[in-house]
Design an enzyme around this catalytic site. Structure first.
Site, PDB file in Angstrom:
ATOM      1  N   ASP A 148      -7.124  67.975 -17.645  1.00  0.00           N
ATOM      2  CA  ASP A 148      -7.181  66.958 -18.539  1.00  0.00           C
ATOM      3  C   ASP A 148      -8.295  67.038 -19.863  1.00  0.00           C
ATOM      4  O   ASP A 148      -9.306  67.546 -19.887  1.00  0.00           O
ATOM      5  CB  ASP A 148      -8.208  65.927 -17.705  1.00  0.00           C
ATOM      6  N   GLU A 205      -1.182  60.888 -18.831  1.00  0.00           N
ATOM      7  CA  GLU A 205      -2.282  60.409 -18.178  1.00  0.00           C
ATOM      8  C   GLU A 205      -2.285  59.360 -17.165  1.00  0.00           C
ATOM      9  O   GLU A 205      -2.762  59.566 -15.939  1.00  0.00           O
ATOM     10  CB  GLU A 205      -3.623  60.328 -19.252  1.00  0.00           C
ATOM     11  N   ASP A 229      -7.686  52.540 -18.625  1.00  0.00           N
ATOM     12  CA  ASP A 229      -8.319  53.574 -18.985  1.00  0.00           C
ATOM     13  C   ASP A 229      -9.546  53.630 -20.323  1.00  0.00           C
ATOM     14  O   ASP A 229      -9.089  53.532 -21.282  1.00  0.00           O
ATOM     15  CB  ASP A 229      -7.428  54.996 -19.524  1.00  0.00           C
ATOM     16  N   LYS A 251      -8.978  65.937 -30.453  1.00  0.00           N
ATOM     17  CA  LYS A 251      -7.634  65.085 -29.586  1.00  0.00           C
ATOM     18  C   LYS A 251      -7.175  64.173 -30.749  1.00  0.00           C
ATOM     19  O   LYS A 251      -5.992  64.005 -30.717  1.00  0.00           O
ATOM     20  CB  LYS A 251      -8.003  64.615 -28.444  1.00  0.00           C
TER      21      LYS A 251
END
Length: 618
Positions: free
Chosen positions: A23, A187, A211, A87
């Site tokens: 992850d 994800e 999330d 990211k």
């Protein structure tokens, strides 16, 4: 595009090899495996330490790299050389992120053209893929240290909304870290797998994955049918997360102590200290009614009730996003069978209660929300290794497919190990004014330069109407059907002119040749990516020289003698740097020329606009 047994795609030594699940997060990253004895997914950690590695990278003055917890302290003391949230930059151009540029405390290069962003630390320039590769390298080394065995293969997760460029940047980061990235998994799909959803072929469910991470929020609606996950919709806010929850406590305390908010900007150590206290308060209030502490001589306290009042607007924002995701999927709340919670911030009781009330059902939160995505990636890795016979694996592309771009670079359209059938498209433009044709060369392979890959086909898109360089919009699309036949199409979107070619299934690759191509891509990864970076820097430098020259010729009378001389000197320096094998030097000279030309270019443009608007009212 031969149909190929899965063991060729993952390597012939698969039973002895460990494939890890990773992850790669905005705030934290981690690595997980399927335990060989219990067959259960576990996140890797040493003894009592955390499985989480903060996604923070620090460069010292000698270029040495520190990643993770040890790099975090430098966020306060050396913010310009400490990179966080890399990211957010993956697969982005400066135009994509300029509205949020102030979020980054390090230097994100403001480039006037559409190239991917670069980050400057000291006198070196890094792409987001290079930055992410440092985090992946740390995770790889950590896994090897714990498992006492080499780790070379991985499944890496990305947000469902990541586009093709962002996914390719993630693959590049893996390759640069010495990892063969077998799959890029969404994800929310990984989180669903960790809850055992989608592991049985006959199962049909509609799932909402909520999330809430450290810096980002997203909600995805998925449909699972026959072991296949389809993303119906995704929504969210890439600048909303646990950090905002902490900040709401900090602001409350500053008011309580009568301290001006400017103190946070001026005194970085104070800012970091009070944020850490706020984070501790948030965690404590999940199971207690009041938090009290003394900080910098001030008595600070906050009750659970006040805390929930402060963060209610943030939670409400996530509910609006959830509602929009349902609307986009064309579903009502009652159509959702399961709600899965992901991200450390979902531990806050108010978040859980609010989401449960919104969907009208209890939420699934039994799996550690920090680890759930990595655990799901490990399950996917186990499926790829052929250890889970219940899950159908569709046919896959054994090698990446792409086209040649400027400088002889391979631009991957469909990555290796992608499911068949598959399609992908990307837009390109012309390099020269009045360019009437574009050669489309199709290649197969894993190397960064097309010369190291196999050429499959080539055709010309001709009769493009004459336009200035960069104006034409040519969409190149790849479509692989269920038989592994590839159709490549190029279409100029403004004029509608198109051309296509069919590439028959490639049956002539032996297993040994395939293995060699895959092995070469890993052994040459570092030099390949260095070559790509140098070629891209040279291309960017050449384009800047060309546009600057054109601009000066057109506007000679508007430049002062000093501006003219400075520009000529900067152009000469850039021209010279193009003859050297130093991408950082080229980037520096590009930036210097940009800094000289930007003020007068803006002045001339402003004058032209005001002249054009003269006598007109708006």
């Amino acid at each position: 595009m031969a149909k190929i047994a899965i063991n060729i795609a993952t390597g012939s030594l698969q039973k002895e090899e460990i494939i890890v699940g990773i992850d790669l997060g905005t705030t934290n990253s981690l690595v997980a495996i399927i335990h060989p004895d219990t067959r259960q997914p576990i996140a890797l950690k040493e003894h009592n330490s955390s499985s989480l590695v903060p996604s923070v990278i620090h460069f010292d003055e000698y270029g040495n790299v520190t990643v993770g917890e040890a790099a975090k302290s430098f966020l306060v003391t050396q913010p310009q050389n400490t990179i966080f949230s890399a990211k957010r930059l993956m697969g982005k151009s400066y135009n994509d992120i300029k509205d949020n540029a102030s979020f980054f405390s390090y230097k994100v290069i403001d480039d006037s053209n559409q190239t991917m962003v670069k980050v400057q630390a000291g006198n070196k320039f890094y792409t987001p893929a290079e930055l992410s590769s440092f985090i992946l390298k740390e995770l790889k080394q950590r896994a090897e240290h714990i498992l006492k065995t080499p780790v070379n293969k991985a499944v890496i997760t990305v947000p469902a909304y990541f586009n093709d460029a962002q996914r390719q940047a993630t693959r590049d980061a893996g390759k640069l870290a010495g990892l063969d990235v077998l799959r890029i998994v969404n994800e929310p799909t990984a989180a669903s797998l960790a809850y055992g959803l989608g592991l049985h072929k006959e199962e049909e469910k509609t799932i909402a994955v909520y999330d809430l991470g450290g810096g980002t929020f997203d909600i995805s609606i998925l449909k699972i049918s026959n072991g296949i996950f389809e993303v119906l919709s995704t929504n969210g806010d890439t600048y909303l997360g646990g950090d905002d929850i902490d900040n709401s406590i900090v602001k409350y305390w500053l008011q309580q102590a009568g301290i001006n908010e400017d103190e946070l900007k001026v005194n970085k150590e104070f800012a970091q200290g009070i944020r850490l206290q706020a984070e501790a308060a948030k965690i404590y209030l999940s199971s207690n009614d009041i938090f009290e502490t003394t900080f910098n001589g001030d008595a600070l306290s906050i009750t659970k009730k006040i805390f929930e009042g402060l963060i209610q607007p943030l939670v409400d924002k996530t509910i609006v996003c959830s509602s929009n995701a349902l609307k986009d999927a064309g579903l009502t709340k009652t159509a959702i069978d399961v709600v899965v919670m992901v991200g450390g911030s979902t531990r806050v009781p108010l978040v859980k209660e609010s989401i449960s009330n919104f969907f009208g059902k209890a939420v699934n939160d039994t799996v550690n929300p920090d680890e759930v995505v990595a655990l799901g990636a490990a399950i996917q890795a186990d499926i790829l290794a052929g250890n889970n016979k219940d899950v159908l694996l569709l046919d896959i592309t054994p090698l990446s497919l792409g086209i040649e771009t400027m400088g002889g670079l391979m631009d991957v359209m469909i990555a290796r190990n992608s499911k068949i059938p598959n399609k992908a498209s990307r837009q390109y433009t012309t390099q020269k004014d009045g360019q009437s044709g574009m050669k489309i060369s199709v290649y197969q392979g894993e190397r960064d330069m097309v010369n190291d890959n196999r050429k499959l086909a080539e055709f010309n898109l001709s009769n493009i109407p004459a336009m200035p360089a960069g104006m034409a919009k040519v969409e190149v699309s790849f479509l692989i059907n269920a038989d592994g036949i590839l159709v490549v199409k190029a279409k100029e979107l403004r004029s509608g002119i198109e051309q296509s070619i069919e590439v028959k299934a490639q049956q002539d690759l032996t297993d040994a040749e395939l293995e060699k191509m895959l092995l070469d891509s890993i052994t040459h990864a570092k030099e390949d990516i260095a070559t790509r970076a140098l070629v891209e820097a040279r291309t960017e430098g050449e384009q800047l020289l060309e546009t600057t020259e054109k601009f000066i010729q057109k506007n000679t009378t508007h430049l002062s003698k000093e501006e003219f001389m400075q520009t000529a000197a900067a152009m000469q320096a850039l021209q010279l740097s193009l003859t050297m094998n130093d991408k950082d030097l080229i980037h520096t000279k590009v930036e210097e020329l940009n800094n000289i030309s930007r003020p007068y270019a803006e002045r001339i443009m402003d004058a032209a606009i005001s002249y054009a608007m003269r006598g007109k009212t708006i």
